[in-house]
Motif scaffolding. Structure first.
Motif, mmCIF file in Angstrom:
data_model
loop_
_atom_site.group_PDB
_atom_site.id
_atom_site.type_symbol
_atom_site.label_atom_id
_atom_site.label_comp_id
_atom_site.label_asym_id
_atom_site.label_seq_id
_atom_site.Cartn_x
_atom_site.Cartn_y
_atom_site.Cartn_z
ATOM 1 N N ALA A 1 -31.965 65.886 23.715
ATOM 2 C CA ALA A 1 -31.021 65.999 22.601
ATOM 3 C C ALA A 1 -29.722 66.648 23.063
ATOM 4 O O ALA A 1 -28.617 66.216 22.681
ATOM 5 C CB ALA A 1 -31.646 66.814 21.471
ATOM 6 N N TYR A 2 -29.831 67.670 23.902
ATOM 7 C CA TYR A 2 -28.638 68.359 24.400
ATOM 8 C C TYR A 2 -27.790 67.424 25.265
ATOM 9 O O TYR A 2 -26.565 67.349 25.101
ATOM 10 C CB TYR A 2 -29.062 69.583 25.204
ATOM 11 N N CYS B 1 -41.584 62.753 32.022
ATOM 12 C CA CYS B 1 -41.226 61.443 31.476
ATOM 13 C C CYS B 1 -39.770 61.161 31.802
ATOM 14 O O CYS B 1 -39.161 61.853 32.623
ATOM 15 C CB CYS B 1 -41.500 61.380 29.971
ATOM 16 N N HIS B 2 -39.199 60.147 31.153
ATOM 17 C CA HIS B 2 -37.854 59.693 31.482
ATOM 18 C C HIS B 2 -36.984 59.628 30.229
ATOM 19 O O HIS B 2 -36.504 58.540 29.854
ATOM 20 C CB HIS B 2 -37.910 58.321 32.159
ATOM 21 N N PRO B 3 -36.755 60.753 29.554
ATOM 22 C CA PRO B 3 -35.877 60.733 28.386
ATOM 23 C C PRO B 3 -34.495 60.242 28.792
ATOM 24 O O PRO B 3 -33.901 60.767 29.748
ATOM 25 C CB PRO B 3 -35.855 62.193 27.927
ATOM 26 N N PRO B 4 -33.953 59.214 28.128
ATOM 27 C CA PRO B 4 -32.799 58.489 28.691
ATOM 28 C C PRO B 4 -31.540 59.309 28.907
ATOM 29 O O PRO B 4 -30.857 59.123 29.922
ATOM 30 C CB PRO B 4 -32.561 57.352 27.684
ATOM 31 N N HIS B 5 -31.212 60.220 27.996
ATOM 32 C CA HIS B 5 -29.955 60.958 28.150
ATOM 33 C C HIS B 5 -30.066 62.009 29.251
ATOM 34 O O HIS B 5 -29.154 62.157 30.072
ATOM 35 C CB HIS B 5 -29.560 61.595 26.816
ATOM 36 N N ALA B 6 -31.177 62.715 29.277
ATOM 37 C CA ALA B 6 -31.389 63.686 30.353
ATOM 38 C C ALA B 6 -31.558 62.983 31.693
ATOM 39 O O ALA B 6 -31.070 63.458 32.731
ATOM 40 C CB ALA B 6 -32.610 64.553 30.049
ATOM 41 N N THR B 7 -32.231 61.833 31.681
ATOM 42 C CA THR B 7 -32.417 61.085 32.926
ATOM 43 C C THR B 7 -31.097 60.547 33.447
ATOM 44 O O THR B 7 -30.910 60.401 34.665
ATOM 45 C CB THR B 7 -33.444 59.959 32.716
ATOM 46 N N ALA B 8 -30.152 60.268 32.549
ATOM 47 C CA ALA B 8 -28.813 59.860 32.990
ATOM 48 C C ALA B 8 -28.182 60.955 33.850
ATOM 49 O O ALA B 8 -27.562 60.671 34.886
ATOM 50 C CB ALA B 8 -27.930 59.541 31.792
ATOM 51 N N PHE B 9 -28.345 62.209 33.448
ATOM 52 C CA PHE B 9 -27.835 63.322 34.254
ATOM 53 C C PHE B 9 -28.578 63.392 35.582
ATOM 54 O O PHE B 9 -27.983 63.695 36.625
ATOM 55 C CB PHE B 9 -27.987 64.637 33.486
ATOM 56 N N ALA B 10 -29.885 63.126 35.550
ATOM 57 C CA ALA B 10 -30.680 63.163 36.782
ATOM 58 C C ALA B 10 -30.261 62.057 37.745
ATOM 59 O O ALA B 10 -30.167 62.279 38.956
ATOM 60 C CB ALA B 10 -32.169 63.041 36.448
ATOM 61 N N VAL B 11 -30.015 60.872 37.219
ATOM 62 C CA VAL B 11 -29.611 59.740 38.061
ATOM 63 C C VAL B 11 -28.211 59.977 38.641
ATOM 64 O O VAL B 11 -27.936 59.645 39.798
ATOM 65 C CB VAL B 11 -29.668 58.431 37.261
ATOM 66 N N ALA B 12 -27.329 60.568 37.837
ATOM 67 C CA ALA B 12 -25.979 60.888 38.311
ATOM 68 C C ALA B 12 -25.963 62.165 39.147
ATOM 69 O O ALA B 12 -24.937 62.483 39.760
ATOM 70 C CB ALA B 12 -25.031 61.043 37.131
ATOM 71 N N GLN B 13 -27.084 62.882 39.185
ATOM 72 C CA GLN B 13 -27.179 64.192 39.853
ATOM 73 C C GLN B 13 -26.071 65.119 39.364
ATOM 74 O O GLN B 13 -25.427 65.841 40.130
ATOM 75 C CB GLN B 13 -27.156 64.023 41.371
ATOM 76 N N GLU B 14 -25.869 65.101 38.042
ATOM 77 C CA GLU B 14 -24.850 65.912 37.373
ATOM 78 C C GLU B 14 -25.495 67.196 36.849
ATOM 79 O O GLU B 14 -26.421 67.146 36.034
ATOM 80 C CB GLU B 14 -24.241 65.139 36.202
ATOM 81 N N PRO B 15 -25.050 68.368 37.305
ATOM 82 C CA PRO B 15 -25.609 69.622 36.784
ATOM 83 C C PRO B 15 -25.421 69.732 35.282
ATOM 84 O O PRO B 15 -24.402 69.289 34.730
ATOM 85 C CB PRO B 15 -24.802 70.698 37.522
ATOM 86 N N LYS C 1 -23.382 74.628 30.913
ATOM 87 C CA LYS C 1 -23.819 75.708 30.034
ATOM 88 C C LYS C 1 -22.661 76.155 29.159
ATOM 89 O O LYS C 1 -21.553 75.642 29.249
ATOM 90 C CB LYS C 1 -24.340 76.873 30.881
ATOM 91 N N CYS C 2 -22.943 77.123 28.296
ATOM 92 C CA CYS C 2 -21.917 77.732 27.442
ATOM 93 C C CYS C 2 -21.279 76.730 26.499
ATOM 94 O O CYS C 2 -20.059 76.727 26.279
ATOM 95 C CB CYS C 2 -20.858 78.428 28.295
ATOM 96 N N THR C 3 -22.103 75.848 25.943
ATOM 97 C CA THR C 3 -21.607 74.887 24.953
ATOM 98 C C THR C 3 -22.388 74.937 23.644
ATOM 99 O O THR C 3 -21.813 74.725 22.582
ATOM 100 C CB THR C 3 -21.671 73.446 25.496
ATOM 101 N N MET C 4 -23.720 75.194 23.698
ATOM 102 C CA MET C 4 -24.550 75.224 22.489
ATOM 103 C C MET C 4 -25.519 76.397 22.541
ATOM 104 O O MET C 4 -26.274 76.546 23.508
ATOM 105 C CB MET C 4 -25.360 73.933 22.347
ATOM 106 N N LEU D 1 -21.995 62.407 23.970
ATOM 107 C CA LEU D 1 -21.220 62.030 22.790
ATOM 108 C C LEU D 1 -19.874 62.756 22.734
ATOM 109 O O LEU D 1 -18.941 62.288 22.066
ATOM 110 C CB LEU D 1 -22.015 62.320 21.519
ATOM 111 N N THR D 2 -19.772 63.899 23.415
ATOM 112 C CA THR D 2 -18.487 64.618 23.406
ATOM 113 C C THR D 2 -17.447 63.964 24.311
ATOM 114 O O THR D 2 -16.248 64.219 24.150
ATOM 115 C CB THR D 2 -18.653 66.077 23.866
ATOM 116 N N LYS D 3 -17.879 63.140 25.265
ATOM 117 C CA LYS D 3 -16.926 62.612 26.245
ATOM 118 C C LYS D 3 -15.767 61.839 25.616
ATOM 119 O O LYS D 3 -14.612 62.073 25.974
ATOM 120 C CB LYS D 3 -17.658 61.746 27.276
ATOM 121 N N PRO D 4 -16.023 60.910 24.669
ATOM 122 C CA PRO D 4 -14.883 60.213 24.059
ATOM 123 C C PRO D 4 -13.995 61.124 23.219
ATOM 124 O O PRO D 4 -12.871 60.770 22.891
ATOM 125 C CB PRO D 4 -15.559 59.146 23.171
ATOM 126 N N LEU D 5 -14.509 62.313 22.873
ATOM 127 C CA LEU D 5 -13.756 63.265 22.052
ATOM 128 C C LEU D 5 -12.992 64.269 22.911
ATOM 129 O O LEU D 5 -12.408 65.216 22.394
ATOM 130 C CB LEU D 5 -14.700 64.016 21.119
#
Length: 317
Positions: free
Chosen positions: A185-186, A102-116, A119-122, A192-196
């Motif tokens: 969710a991840y 499927c196309h979960p929007p937050h994970a798909t954003a990484f897929a569209v940006a081809q952003e790896p 790790k080592c955060t949660m 959400l951490t980016k502005p922080l």
């Protein structure tokens, strides 16, 4: 009576697949008729969702059955147009019973940006998902598209499909679906951490502690099989050497600490006259080479092409 029992078992699976479809739709993971779900009924029969039907409004008798080549065996509606992706995963992973795309929007954003995926955060992400690969883009629906997952699926249950969405594999319908929930969710938390100021990373030692917990809860991690000693668990990707020269996703929005430190060290060592080169001449080329070599050393040589020629990772952490 045996036949009746088999029918009731399949009907319950159909009802559960419809429930997963409702969750996918209600979560916003699949707009309109997007997405598809499958379940392996037997060695050569797979239950799957139909094409052009919203996952939020399916009924048990809307579902189809196909063979492992994608030929439709039964069902009043036409099978999903992307079933070949599911079947390819099942052929290469006999342990996989269910696949959700499927196309979960937050994970798909990484897929569209081809952003790896960093790790080592949660801890929860590391324990329940671990390494996530990104496939090169291919037009959906055909075997070429399905084949993009082959180099990675043997070592992960969660894959980003570049410019498309996600695919997750599991031991049952809910297992495959929950991995979709976790990855979205991840990715949402990361965004959400980016502005922080972005995420803060724990170290390789703490990552290894989490990975060693996984066998105790029945979760496989290929990095345990390779050995965790002296591994760059936070800055490198298990799949990096499986990427092709024409497709090598590099971090842009979420850069690992080790890579940031390497770039900073090289920047501090650059001669003051470097900007005057304006990207031309042997001096500039030497500077670029020096930066590349130092960054690659910081990543443990991770960007070197795979030497095994198989398209999969070469076996180093």
């Amino acid at each position: 009576m045996a036949g009746s029992g088999n029918f009731m078992g399949e009907w319950k699976l159909r009802e559960e697949m419809c429930e997963v479809g409702r969750r996918v739709y209600n979560k916003g993971f699949a707009a309109a008729n997007d997405g598809n779900i499958s379940y392996r009924l037997s060695e050569d029969r797979v239950l799957c969702t139909p094409t052009r039907v919203s996952k939020g409004f399916m009924k048990p008798d809307d579902l189809c059955i196909v063979d492992l080549d994608g030929g439709q065996v039964s069902g009043k509606r036409k099978r999903s147009s992307e079933i070949l992706l599911h079947l390819t995963i099942m052929k290469h992973r006999p342990d996989v019973k269910s696949v959700v795309h499927c196309h979960p929007p937050h994970a798909t954003a990484f897929a569209v940006a081809q952003e790896p995926i960093p790790k080592c955060t949660m801890p929860e992400f590391e324990v329940f998902l671990g390494e996530v690969a990104i496939t090169p883009y291919e037009t959906p629906g055909g075997q070429a598209f399905a084949d993009t997952v082959i180099p990675y699926i043997k070592d992960t249950d969660t894959i980003l499909l570049a410019n498309h969405g996600t695919v997750t594999a599991g031991s049952d319908l809910m297992d495959a679906y929950f991995k979709t929930e976790i990855i979205d969710a991840y990715c949402r938390i990361l965004l959400l951490t980016k502005p922080l100021g972005g995420p803060k990373y724990y170290n390789d030692h703490k990552a290894a502690e989490l990975i060693r917990l996984k066998p105790g809860i029945g979760v496989r991690d290929v990095r345990l099989e390779l050995g965790l000693e002296n591994c760059d668990l936070c800055g490198n990707s298990l799949f990096r050497e499986g990427y092709h020269e024409s497709f090598r996703p590099e971090p842009n929005a979420f850069v690992p600490d080790k890579l940031q430190q390497a770039v900073q060290q090289v920047a501090c060592a650059m001669p003051a006259s470097a900007p005057a080169s304006k990207g031309e001449g042997p001096e500039f080329e030497s500077m670029v080479q020096a930066i590349t070599e130092q960054v690659m050393r910081a990543l443990g040589g991770a960007a070197a092409p795979s030497s095994n020629g198989s398209g999969s990772y070469a076996g180093s952490c």
